[in-house]
Enzyme design. Structure first.
Site, PDB file in Angstrom:
ATOM      1  N   ALA A 134      -8.681 -10.816   3.947  1.00  0.00           N
ATOM      2  CA  ALA A 134      -8.154 -12.284   3.602  1.00  0.00           C
ATOM      3  C   ALA A 134      -8.954 -13.374   3.956  1.00  0.00           C
ATOM      4  O   ALA A 134      -9.587 -14.381   3.508  1.00  0.00           O
ATOM      5  CB  ALA A 134      -6.628 -12.332   3.663  1.00  0.00           C
ATOM      6  N   SER A 139      -2.586  -4.053  -1.551  1.00  0.00           N
ATOM      7  CA  SER A 139      -2.693  -5.390  -0.607  1.00  0.00           C
ATOM      8  C   SER A 139      -4.030  -5.848  -0.615  1.00  0.00           C
ATOM      9  O   SER A 139      -4.278  -7.101  -0.350  1.00  0.00           O
ATOM     10  CB  SER A 139      -2.237  -4.732   0.621  1.00  0.00           C
ATOM     11  OG  SER A 139      -2.857  -3.634   1.005  1.00  0.00           O
ATOM     12  N   LEU A 140      -5.338  -5.155  -0.426  1.00  0.00           N
ATOM     13  CA  LEU A 140      -6.646  -5.448  -0.387  1.00  0.00           C
ATOM     14  C   LEU A 140      -6.913  -6.422  -1.578  1.00  0.00           C
ATOM     15  O   LEU A 140      -7.710  -7.389  -1.593  1.00  0.00           O
ATOM     16  CB  LEU A 140      -7.584  -4.241  -0.135  1.00  0.00           C
ATOM     17  CG  LEU A 140      -7.349  -3.659   0.982  1.00  0.00           C
ATOM     18  CD1 LEU A 140      -8.511  -2.519   1.322  1.00  0.00           C
ATOM     19  CD2 LEU A 140      -6.981  -4.258   2.342  1.00  0.00           C
ATOM     20  N   ARG A 186       6.093   4.717  -2.380  1.00  0.00           N
ATOM     21  CA  ARG A 186       6.187   5.106  -1.078  1.00  0.00           C
ATOM     22  C   ARG A 186       7.578   4.737  -0.453  1.00  0.00           C
ATOM     23  O   ARG A 186       8.174   5.401   0.606  1.00  0.00           O
ATOM     24  CB  ARG A 186       5.468   3.911  -0.345  1.00  0.00           C
ATOM     25  CG  ARG A 186       4.292   4.353   0.401  1.00  0.00           C
ATOM     26  CD  ARG A 186       3.375   3.418   0.972  1.00  0.00           C
ATOM     27  NE  ARG A 186       2.092   3.668   0.515  1.00  0.00           N
ATOM     28  CZ  ARG A 186       1.079   3.225   0.788  1.00  0.00           C
ATOM     29  NH1 ARG A 186       0.986   2.101   1.678  1.00  0.00           N
ATOM     30  NH2 ARG A 186      -0.035   3.511   0.595  1.00  0.00           N
ATOM     31  N   GLU A 234      -3.033   7.511  -6.028  1.00  0.00           N
ATOM     32  CA  GLU A 234      -1.907   7.149  -4.951  1.00  0.00           C
ATOM     33  C   GLU A 234      -0.755   7.282  -5.542  1.00  0.00           C
ATOM     34  O   GLU A 234      -0.553   6.822  -6.775  1.00  0.00           O
ATOM     35  CB  GLU A 234      -2.498   6.022  -3.811  1.00  0.00           C
ATOM     36  CG  GLU A 234      -3.660   6.259  -3.001  1.00  0.00           C
ATOM     37  CD  GLU A 234      -3.789   5.098  -2.033  1.00  0.00           C
ATOM     38  OE1 GLU A 234      -3.122   5.293  -1.084  1.00  0.00           O
ATOM     39  OE2 GLU A 234      -4.477   3.948  -2.380  1.00  0.00           O
ATOM     40  N   ARG A 264       5.552  -2.506  -2.091  1.00  0.00           N
ATOM     41  CA  ARG A 264       4.254  -2.624  -2.473  1.00  0.00           C
ATOM     42  C   ARG A 264       3.790  -1.564  -3.117  1.00  0.00           C
ATOM     43  O   ARG A 264       3.730  -0.458  -2.306  1.00  0.00           O
ATOM     44  CB  ARG A 264       3.248  -3.207  -1.319  1.00  0.00           C
ATOM     45  CG  ARG A 264       1.907  -3.207  -1.409  1.00  0.00           C
ATOM     46  CD  ARG A 264       0.925  -3.769  -0.339  1.00  0.00           C
ATOM     47  NE  ARG A 264       1.118  -2.596   0.757  1.00  0.00           N
ATOM     48  CZ  ARG A 264       0.340  -1.581   1.271  1.00  0.00           C
ATOM     49  NH1 ARG A 264      -1.198  -1.526   0.271  1.00  0.00           N
ATOM     50  NH2 ARG A 264       0.546  -0.820   2.073  1.00  0.00           N
ATOM     51  N   HIS A 315       4.398   0.342   8.415  1.00  0.00           N
ATOM     52  CA  HIS A 315       3.080   0.248   7.779  1.00  0.00           C
ATOM     53  C   HIS A 315       2.739  -1.346   7.316  1.00  0.00           C
ATOM     54  O   HIS A 315       1.556  -1.748   7.571  1.00  0.00           O
ATOM     55  CB  HIS A 315       2.897   1.157   6.729  1.00  0.00           C
ATOM     56  CG  HIS A 315       1.448   1.331   6.096  1.00  0.00           C
ATOM     57  ND1 HIS A 315       0.300   1.447   6.807  1.00  0.00           N
ATOM     58  CD2 HIS A 315       0.975   1.030   4.915  1.00  0.00           C
ATOM     59  CE1 HIS A 315      -0.866   1.605   5.960  1.00  0.00           C
ATOM     60  NE2 HIS A 315      -0.383   1.459   4.853  1.00  0.00           N
ATOM     61  N   HIS A 319       4.926   3.694   5.963  1.00  0.00           N
ATOM     62  CA  HIS A 319       4.094   4.738   5.290  1.00  0.00           C
ATOM     63  C   HIS A 319       4.514   6.296   5.321  1.00  0.00           C
ATOM     64  O   HIS A 319       4.989   6.318   6.481  1.00  0.00           O
ATOM     65  CB  HIS A 319       2.508   4.590   5.990  1.00  0.00           C
ATOM     66  CG  HIS A 319       1.572   5.515   4.982  1.00  0.00           C
ATOM     67  ND1 HIS A 319       1.558   6.641   4.912  1.00  0.00           N
ATOM     68  CD2 HIS A 319       0.584   4.959   3.936  1.00  0.00           C
ATOM     69  CE1 HIS A 319       0.401   7.001   3.897  1.00  0.00           C
ATOM     70  NE2 HIS A 319      -0.055   5.996   3.565  1.00  0.00           N
TER      71      HIS A 319
END
Ligand code: SIN
Length: 520
Positions: free
Chosen positions: A15, A387-388, A286, A116, A382, A347, A239
């Site tokens: 970021a 996130s990226l 998750r 994922e 999330r 995480h 996680h």
């Protein structure tokens, strides 16, 4: 040394680096100061294995599918408008990343796409199981090519500069930050026209985390003291599969992409269990997988469950997961033959500093991007590898908004030079390190015991009381001793923990990662 700059960016993960790059490219006349707490590479981004969730295969995937997956994972608390633009702006941001020299894995059809938990299509653009490292290195070399970015490594945020630090009220803005230079322990004033927090999350609040040592919630702590709105801290994502710490001393992530490639979770007796909890099995979102593992651990009083990768071919393991293979082998586990002992570990912070669609906080002149922010994308949980993506999209939006804002800053450079230096006169020597170590351990034990995957009202009340005591202890130390990095970060950790518990106590629904057993 005191500094004045146009734009101060605090934190050098994806970021912060990309925001600094976007802004510096458009404003070669401006000075951007970028600070990192340690070496520029030591960020949460560097450890991201999975990659970036972004729609690139429009035959098998679509924006609409990605949006639905994000909304489902977020358990009703995502902001649909934010989800919409983040997903749609993803491909363009990916193009820019490529143009800056970041490479991802390809096959004959295009990007090699991973899968994922919670994703209805393969859409994770990645570089083996070292995506974060690859991105971080690419951004660092792009940043070094821009002469108007000044990098200060080993500088850590202490406090944001606001009217509170001035002799009289001025513009009701953020004017930069006080930062501690880790090499000489001096607190430095960096006065800035605008400030961007990209300081990451606070996994270090917990005894077991996938996050590096620096993830102590510094931006969150400083924003809290500056009375900036912070939302949804109760949503801490665990996680599901970190290598059991007994295996290698610290907590190493085993990417969810391994389950995407076919690995199965098994209880201590060797039986699969995920289908008992969710029809999507190993690839449920998750929050669900972490809670299922937690339940299996408690049922069997075991310390870990197994992640069995033996159905994945040698070629796939070697090509796609070389770091995981090497790390497991280095501790005597061969994933091609042996199941891996795994446990959930703290995480990702889904909540954070509340921002609008352009990364603006409710304090003028202050922006927040990346994990320290709460944009509305993640809701209560999330979606993996979003996130990226969020970091890139908000870095660009913030940089564009900053271009507008810089034209209307209500003061000039001489005002910046008048901003006072840090006042530390009269303090006596720093508290012994061992005392601070002990307080940190106490904090991590409280958070792990009472504010983990499954919470209880009684446990949260206890945690609130106990962190209140730590809060008082740390404030007494802070008010009487010379500031050190350790003191400054511990002060942030305790503030963030206390606020997190308060928000958890005051949230009355079980949603996503926040689960209070008595409220069921
Ligand atoms: C993983 O590779 O499992 C982690 C990716 C993420 O946290 O999004």
């Amino acid at each position: 040394m005191q500094l004045e700059t146009d734009l101060l960016v605090i934190g050098t993960g994806i970021a912060g680096l990309s925001c600094a790059i976007y802004y510096a490219e458009n404003h070669p006349e401006s000075k951007i100061t970028l600070i990192s707490k340690r070496n520029i590479s030591e960020t949460n981004t560097r450890y991201a294995q999975g990659g970036i969730a972004v729609v690139t295969d429009f035959l098998k995937d679509s924006f609409s599918k990605h949006k639905t997956d994000t909304l489902n994972a977020g358990d009703g608390l995502c902001d649909p408008e934010v989800v919409d633009f983040v997903v749609k702006e993803g491909p363009q941001r990916l193009e820019e990343l490529l143009s800056w020299g970041v490479a991802f894995d390809h096959n004959e059809k295009g990007f090699h796409l991973g899968k994922e938990g919670g994703h209805s299509a393969s859409r994770i653009v990645h570089y083996k199981d070292r995506s974060g490292f690859q991105i971080q290195e690419g951004l660092i070399s792009r940043m070094h090519a821009l002469p108007n970015i000044e990098l200060l490594e080993y500088h850590s945020l202490v406090d944001l500069i606001t009217d509170h630090h001035l002799d009289q009220d001025h513009f009701g803005r953020c004017y930069g930050a006080y930062v501690i230079n880790i090499n000489n322990h001096k607190v430095q004033r960096i006065a800035a026209k605008a400030t961007v927090l990209s300081t990451g999350g606070a996994g270090q609040l917990y005894a077991h985390t996938t996050n590096p040592e620096g993830a102590t919630g510094d931006g969150l702590g400083a924003a809290y003291r500056a009375k900036v709105t912070i939302k949804h801290l109760q949503f801490v994502q665990f996680h599901p599969t970190a290598l059991h710490p007994k295996a290698n001393g610290n907590t190493f992530l085993i990417s969810e992409a391994v389950r995407g490639a076919g690995a199965q979770l098994k209880n201590i007796d060797g039986f699969t269990f995920m289908k008992n909890y969710d029809a999507r099995g190993e690839l449920a979102s998750r929050d669900i997988v972490a809670r299922a593992i937690d339940s299996e651990l408690k049922k069997a009083s075991s310390e870990w469950v197994w992640l069995d990768c033996t159905s994945i071919s040698r070629k796939v393991m070697e090509d796609e997961f070389p770091t995981i293979l090497d790390t497991c082998r280095s501790v005597g586990i061969d994933p091609l033959k042996d199941p891996i002992p795994v446990v959930p570990a703290a995480h990702y912070f889904c909540g954070g500093i509340a921002v609008d669609q352009f990364g603006r906080t409710d304090l003028d002149g202050l922006y927040a991007i990346g994990e320290c922010s709460q944009t509305g994308l993640h809701g209560a949980n999330r979606l993996a590898s979003n996130s990226l993506l969020e970091a890139l999209v908000f870095a660009k939006r913030s940089a564009d908004q900053l271009s507008e804002e810089m034209a209307h800053i209500p003061y000039d450079a001489s005002f910046l030079t008048s901003i006072p230096r840090w006042k530390d006169q009269g303090y006596v020597s720093t508290k012994k390190t061992s005392d601070l170590d002990l307080i940190k351990k106490q904090l991590q034990s409280i958070m792990s015991q009472y504010v983990g995957i499954v919470r209880s009202r009684e446990g949260l009340n206890k945690a609130f009381q106990e962190t209140q005591n730590l809060f008082q202890q740390i404030n007494t130390i802070y008010n009487t001793k010379t500031l050190s990095l350790q003191l400054s970060t511990l002060r942030n950790m305790i503030a963030v923990a206390h606020l997190l518990i308060d928000q958890a106590q005051n949230f009355s629904q079980n949603k996503g990662t926040h689960y209070i057993a008595d409220d069921e």
